[in-house]
Enzyme design. Structure first.
Site, short mmCIF file in Angstrom:
data_model
loop_
_atom_site.label_atom_id
_atom_site.label_comp_id
_atom_site.label_asym_id
_atom_site.label_seq_id
_atom_site.Cartn_x
_atom_site.Cartn_y
_atom_site.Cartn_z
N ARG A 108 0.80 -1.22 0.00
CA ARG A 108 0.00 0.00 0.00
C ARG A 108 0.83 1.27 0.00
NH1 ARG A 108 -2.76 -4.08 1.73
NH2 ARG A 108 -0.77 -4.57 2.67
N THR A 109 1.81 1.36 0.88
CA THR A 109 2.50 2.64 1.05
C THR A 109 3.29 3.00 -0.20
OG1 THR A 109 2.68 2.05 3.38
CG2 THR A 109 3.97 3.94 2.63
N LYS A 129 26.09 -3.74 -1.37
CA LYS A 129 27.55 -3.79 -1.50
C LYS A 129 28.25 -3.12 -0.31
CE LYS A 129 26.85 -2.69 -6.29
NZ LYS A 129 27.16 -1.63 -7.24
N ARG A 182 11.30 3.71 3.56
CA ARG A 182 10.91 2.73 4.59
C ARG A 182 12.14 1.93 4.96
NH1 ARG A 182 5.75 -1.23 4.44
NH2 ARG A 182 4.82 0.76 5.05
N HIS A 215 4.86 5.55 11.55
CA HIS A 215 4.41 5.51 10.15
C HIS A 215 3.42 6.68 10.01
CE1 HIS A 215 3.32 4.16 6.29
NE2 HIS A 215 2.98 2.91 6.53
N1 CP Z 1 -0.33 -0.03 5.79
C1 CP Z 1 0.88 -0.30 5.25
O1 CP Z 1 1.90 0.30 5.61
O2 CP Z 1 0.86 -1.27 4.29
P1 CP Z 1 2.13 -1.76 3.45
O3 CP Z 1 3.07 -2.43 4.43
O4 CP Z 1 1.57 -2.71 2.43
O5 CP Z 1 2.78 -0.54 2.85
#
Ligand code: CP
Length: 305
Positions: free
Chosen positions: A55-56, A84, A105, A133
């Site tokens: 999603r993100t 590396k 991320r 998040h």
């Molecule tokens: N909600 C969320 O962060 O989903 P993903 O891990 O799929 O990005």
């Protein structure tokens, strides 16, 4: 003003006060009315994902394309020069020459904060270990305000893995700007961390910590479920013991208010039975939709000249 205040990007939900949240929710609402535009034509977004995501990453990329911009990036540390031995700092110093904003991320809690020290372009924290998040929490608030209404006065249950779940940390921080009652529902060993509780206490938010959600289901306006975060457990036997601790089933809906809504940041594993999906009260897939307007709003605010 938003652009100046957030010039280093969005690292933590603690950067937001109530005015900022209301502003970006309004912008998110406006973005729902314009599917495609050329607002960010000529701009480049870099998405650097060192941990898996559906999603993100895809919603940031979709948002960028819908604003007329372009995207570069990678979806695993294994396909970048990190493999590396390159450091995050050197990666960021390099990617800033190729892009106008970085979405990152990483499994380390302080990764986004650290990355922001090595660049002048905005860094957006797309999930940092068990820490935070923040853009997920912003889209969660957009979902609640669009589907239910104003946040003040709501009874909100936050349930599951409150220790390792980064979305709940950011969500509770954002909610501390509103007059809400929060019920933190978890097994004892997965309670909210002391540092998060300390923050909420400093902000005088009304909260209770409980284990049995059925006791309060009838008073909740929102229940925000989360997955037990298998990847954060040091002891896999501990995960096995806890993975089925909560399973929200169809008959649980019988005890909820008419306007009750069930949210989940997803991915969902075992904690919501599939038969719940058909209920109008289950809005976790609608929630994924709100990721697009919210992330369009964030990118537009940070990247427009
Ligand atoms: N909600 C969320 O962060 O989903 P993903 O891990 O799929 O990005």
């Amino acid at each position: 003003m938003f652009k100046e205040k957030f010039s280093e990007g969005i690292i933590t939900a603690k950067q937001f006060d109530r005015e900022d949240i209301e502003y970006i929710l309004k912008k998110g609402n406006e973005m729902m009315k314009i599917k495609n535009s050329n607002l960010l034509h000529g701009k480049i977004l870099a998405t650097l994902f060192f941990e898996p995501s559906t999603r993100t990453r895809l919603s940031f990329e979709s948002a960028m394309y819908r604003l007329g911009g372009n995207v570069i990036g990678f979806h695993s540390g294994d396909v970048s020069s990190i493999k590396k031995g390159e450091t995050i700092a050197d990666t960021i110093r390099t990617v800033e020459n190729y892009s106008d904003c970085i979405v990152m991320r990483h499994s380390l809690e302080g990764a986004a904060r650290m990355a922001s020290k090595f660049t002048k372009i905005p860094i957006i924290n797309a999930g940092s270990g068990s820490g935070e998040h923040p853009t997920q929490a912003l889209l969660d608030l957009l979902t609640i305000t669009e589907e239910i209404g104003p946040l003040d006065g709501l009874n909100i249950g936050i349930m599951g893995d409150l220790k390792y779940g980064r979305t709940v940390h950011s969500l509770s921080i954002l909610l501390s700007n509103f007059d809400v009652n929060i019920y933190f529902i978890s097994p004892e060993s997965l309670r909210m961390r002391n540092r998060d509780i300390d923050f909420l206490q400093q902000h005088k938010i009304q909260y209770k910590e409980i284990t049995n959600y059925r006791k309060i289901l009838n008073i909740l306006d929102v229940l925000y479920m989360t997955r037990i975060q298998k990847e954060r457990f040091v002891d896999i036997e501990e995960y096995e013991k806890l993975k089925n601790f909560y399973i929200f089933r169809e008959d649980d809906l019988d005890d909820t208010k008419d306007n009750f809504k069930l949210l989940h940041p997803l991915p969902r594993v075992l904690e919501i039975s599939p038969e719940v999906d058909a209920s109008k009260k289950a809005i976790y897939f609608k929630q994924t939709f709100y990721g697009i307007p919210m992330r369009k709003a964030i990118l537009a605010e940070l990247m427009t000249d």
